[in-house]
Design a protein around this motif. Sequence first.
Motif, PDB file in Angstrom:
ATOM      1  N   LYS A 134       3.929  16.099  -6.018  1.00 15.17           N
ATOM      2  CA  LYS A 134       4.737  15.518  -4.940  1.00 15.17           C
ATOM      3  C   LYS A 134       5.755  14.522  -5.498  1.00 15.17           C
ATOM      4  O   LYS A 134       6.930  14.530  -5.095  1.00 15.17           O
ATOM      5  CB  LYS A 134       3.819  14.830  -3.928  1.00 15.17           C
ATOM      6  N   ASP A 135       5.317  13.685  -6.434  1.00 12.15           N
ATOM      7  CA  ASP A 135       6.226  12.693  -7.015  1.00 12.15           C
ATOM      8  C   ASP A 135       7.362  13.372  -7.785  1.00 12.15           C
ATOM      9  O   ASP A 135       8.513  12.935  -7.716  1.00 12.15           O
ATOM     10  CB  ASP A 135       5.454  11.757  -7.940  1.00 12.15           C
ATOM     11  N   ARG A 136       7.038  14.439  -8.520  1.00  9.46           N
ATOM     12  CA  ARG A 136       8.080  15.181  -9.237  1.00  9.46           C
ATOM     13  C   ARG A 136       9.050  15.834  -8.261  1.00  9.46           C
ATOM     14  O   ARG A 136      10.268  15.850  -8.489  1.00  9.46           O
ATOM     15  CB  ARG A 136       7.444  16.242 -10.131  1.00  9.46           C
ATOM     16  N   TYR A 137       8.499  16.389  -7.187  1.00  8.57           N
ATOM     17  CA  TYR A 137       9.366  17.030  -6.195  1.00  8.57           C
ATOM     18  C   TYR A 137      10.334  16.010  -5.601  1.00  8.57           C
ATOM     19  O   TYR A 137      11.534  16.275  -5.482  1.00  8.57           O
ATOM     20  CB  TYR A 137       8.527  17.675  -5.085  1.00  8.57           C
TER      21      TYR A 137
ATOM     22  N   GLY B  41      13.116  24.011   5.809  1.00  6.07           N
ATOM     23  CA  GLY B  41      13.123  22.801   5.004  1.00  6.07           C
ATOM     24  C   GLY B  41      13.818  22.900   3.671  1.00  6.07           C
ATOM     25  O   GLY B  41      13.948  21.905   2.969  1.00  6.07           O
ATOM     26  N   HIS B  42      14.267  24.093   3.286  1.00  3.91           N
ATOM     27  CA  HIS B  42      14.981  24.290   2.016  1.00  3.91           C
ATOM     28  C   HIS B  42      14.129  23.807   0.845  1.00  3.91           C
ATOM     29  O   HIS B  42      14.559  22.989   0.019  1.00  3.91           O
ATOM     30  CB  HIS B  42      16.312  23.549   2.032  1.00  3.91           C
ATOM     31  N   GLN B  43      12.927  24.353   0.754  1.00  6.48           N
ATOM     32  CA  GLN B  43      11.996  23.918  -0.287  1.00  6.48           C
ATOM     33  C   GLN B  43      12.415  24.382  -1.674  1.00  6.48           C
ATOM     34  O   GLN B  43      12.184  23.695  -2.669  1.00  6.48           O
ATOM     35  CB  GLN B  43      10.584  24.441   0.020  1.00  6.48           C
TER      36      GLN B  43
ATOM     37  N   ILE C 216       9.283  18.156   3.535  1.00  5.69           N
ATOM     38  CA  ILE C 216       8.614  18.872   2.453  1.00  5.69           C
ATOM     39  C   ILE C 216       7.479  18.032   1.870  1.00  5.69           C
ATOM     40  O   ILE C 216       6.393  18.558   1.565  1.00  5.69           O
ATOM     41  CB  ILE C 216       9.611  19.264   1.350  1.00  5.69           C
ATOM     42  N   LEU C 217       7.698  16.740   1.732  1.00  2.45           N
ATOM     43  CA  LEU C 217       6.621  15.899   1.224  1.00  2.45           C
ATOM     44  C   LEU C 217       5.401  15.955   2.135  1.00  2.45           C
ATOM     45  O   LEU C 217       4.258  15.838   1.672  1.00  2.45           O
ATOM     46  CB  LEU C 217       7.108  14.454   1.075  1.00  2.45           C
ATOM     47  N   ALA C 218       5.635  16.158   3.426  1.00  7.26           N
ATOM     48  CA  ALA C 218       4.521  16.264   4.363  1.00  7.26           C
ATOM     49  C   ALA C 218       3.636  17.467   4.054  1.00  7.26           C
ATOM     50  O   ALA C 218       2.422  17.439   4.318  1.00  7.26           O
ATOM     51  CB  ALA C 218       5.045  16.358   5.792  1.00  7.26           C
TER      52      ALA C 218
ATOM     53  N   LEU D 222      12.943  24.420 -12.545  1.00 12.28           N
ATOM     54  CA  LEU D 222      12.216  25.663 -12.768  1.00 12.28           C
ATOM     55  C   LEU D 222      10.769  25.386 -13.146  1.00 12.28           C
ATOM     56  O   LEU D 222       9.856  26.110 -12.713  1.00 12.28           O
ATOM     57  CB  LEU D 222      12.911  26.485 -13.853  1.00 12.28           C
ATOM     58  N   ALA D 223      10.537  24.347 -13.945  1.00 10.67           N
ATOM     59  CA  ALA D 223       9.163  23.982 -14.293  1.00 10.67           C
ATOM     60  C   ALA D 223       8.398  23.531 -13.052  1.00 10.67           C
ATOM     61  O   ALA D 223       7.216  23.862 -12.880  1.00 10.67           O
ATOM     62  CB  ALA D 223       9.166  22.890 -15.360  1.00 10.67           C
ATOM     63  N   LEU D 224       9.047  22.778 -12.179  1.00 10.56           N
ATOM     64  CA  LEU D 224       8.410  22.362 -10.929  1.00 10.56           C
ATOM     65  C   LEU D 224       8.103  23.570 -10.050  1.00 10.56           C
ATOM     66  O   LEU D 224       7.032  23.650  -9.426  1.00 10.56           O
ATOM     67  CB  LEU D 224       9.326  21.389 -10.182  1.00 10.56           C
ATOM     68  N   THR D 225       9.011  24.522 -10.008  1.00  7.05           N
ATOM     69  CA  THR D 225       8.781  25.746  -9.240  1.00  7.05           C
ATOM     70  C   THR D 225       7.573  26.490  -9.782  1.00  7.05           C
ATOM     71  O   THR D 225       6.702  26.950  -9.025  1.00  7.05           O
ATOM     72  CB  THR D 225      10.026  26.639  -9.299  1.00  7.05           C
TER      73      THR D 225
END
Length: 693
Positions: A654-657, A487-489, A673-675, A612-615
């Motif tokens: 999830k929304d940020r992603y 999925g290339h997360q 990925i959202l799943a 990076l912050a999301l990671t």
Amino acid sequence: MTVAVYNAAAQKGMLLHDHGRAGRSSFDPPLTGKNGTQARDNAGTMAGNMHQQERQLVMAFMDQSTAVSSPLHLIPFPKQCQREPGTLRFAALPPRIQAPSDDPALHEALAQVISLISAGPSVGLGAKPNTIPLIRLTLVPSFPHPQGYQLHISAAAVAIEAKTHVGLFYALQTLIQIARQYGRTWPCLHIFDTPDYDRRGFYHDVSRGKVPTLETLIWLVKQLAAIKINEFQLYIENVFQFSGHPDFYADTTPLTPAEIREIDALCRRYHIDFVASLTSLGHFDKILRLPRYRHLAEIEPAELRSRGIKTWSDDPWTLCVTDAASKALISELYAEFLPNFSSPTFNICCDESWDLGLGRSADAAKAKGIGRLYVDWVHFCAELAGRHGKRSQFWGDIILNHPELIDQLPKDATLLEWGYAGDHPFDEHGKLFSESGRPFYVCPGTSTWQSLGGRWDNATANLRNAAHAGLKHGAAGLLNADWGDYGHQQALAVSLLPMAYGAAVAWNVQQDSADQHAVSAGLHLLADRTGLLSAAVCEMGNVYQSITQTPLPNASLDFKLMREPWHETEFLNQAKAHVLEEQYRRVNTIGRHFELPGDALDADQRLARQELALTRDQILYTLTRTMARLDFFANRASHQPEPERQIHFLQLLKDRYRQLWLQRNKRSRLEDILAIFDQRIEEHRRFTDAAKA
């Protein structure tokens, strides 16, 4: 800027995300009662103090990094670089330029140099015309290497010499980095530079989930050119808009022929060979799963499982090479795909065809051998590519199972020797391919796939190993692979430092210090003048080895733990329970640097920091969830603490992603990925319902 606050006495598993309140961590555990109130007051005071201290630290680092006596941060680092006494100072007027007039890339690079000089701190009120420094670019046919250059900075001028426009272009990339670091006052120095590998490539997966937008690909090509990469490939299975096969890409958002041609033209401008790459044997599952093409498969997965053979996919994997219709399909695809690329080279892939000869081609395999069956197919694809004016590359994994057949491969085809472990046997395989007389590349990788924050130590060991072994055995190139399995997360920002390190060791193998190059890459790709952000990226990229009992092949445990259902324990049992809290604290602490102010950030640099912050937040959530799962199994608790807060946090995550995915990529397989986030939300919701019952 948020500051991490961690309370070890607080219940594990509680992650709160508060975007709006100053002085609060992205992750504050719930603190209640008198002690909790005092802790929050203390936290607010500490946040303010640390906020001011970090700003002062940043400014101190910035002052030091721009000082003319500071170390050069160049990537790749030149072969020979000699400091000389004195400085070159630029005043308010722009420098005089002498350069070939017929190369737009050179003039674009020169404009960037001038822009960086202009943005630097002032060194005076003005300058007389006869004191304005000169930047002179000269073509010298006798220079020893077509990509090399010589650069001399004196107190009055910059002199650049090279055999070709390519060499001049690379010299200007070095000059841009000097200007970015030093502003208007440059150290005097002399550089003589040539590459170790004539072919230095980056291979980017666009078929396992993320299909980048045209804007992202344009940005990526420019970053590659800036670090002297001269080969670029996109891994394509089903994400090209084939006119006769719209069902190929019905479940994704493909790259169009026009987009490919635009990237091709941009690559030519920046002296990058944009090599076509299309799966041609294995990895055909996304196509073979479709009813219209399923009959072309070698064998059904159910048949393999009935024989006790473990399968890689629930869909058929490999084309049947003895079926004339398979050849017809490949011929049709090449005819539409290849004319969009001006490169004389084409990667036919043909890797990981592990079920070849086990199904419909079994009789042919029995008669001539699986190895010969494979070699015949490579010849077919290479000859077909030749009709389109292309020389072939292909991955070398299958032929390693049949080394006696290497000399029967197409003589002008290039083998791609790949492997992604730090200790992959590049030396052994390189020796084998070298002795065969066939051209070959070494192909390490960024080690970011099947991870959240990457695997930094593995990536640098793998890249360094490949570069040294390839040079020893005469490899024609180094191709740094950036895959997107499952999925290339991972975010593109996670790949930037290992991408740059690969460029560095491909140019200059002897300058292989990972720490040095991380600082340089942080400056030039992330606008990090302090070194703090790049150090944080590297440390976050080593969480994988801190939390696992036994390293996973080609993957990080945090990636697996985020996806593992609550009640399953395959990966949970591999976690080092006693280090999780410390890793949580550490990631939360270093993660502040992704939110430190950067000077003059452009939109892409801001986006990288957001990624990076999301990671960081995905890793922190995974660590906290893992601690909660361990407590659950140890105590047999029937509930999670405060699952409603977890649900709220995950929805924000999830929304940020979603937002960041769509800033870089087409929609493509975003829902996959959202799943995963939805599955975790549903878990917490079940605990909420159980608690209310």
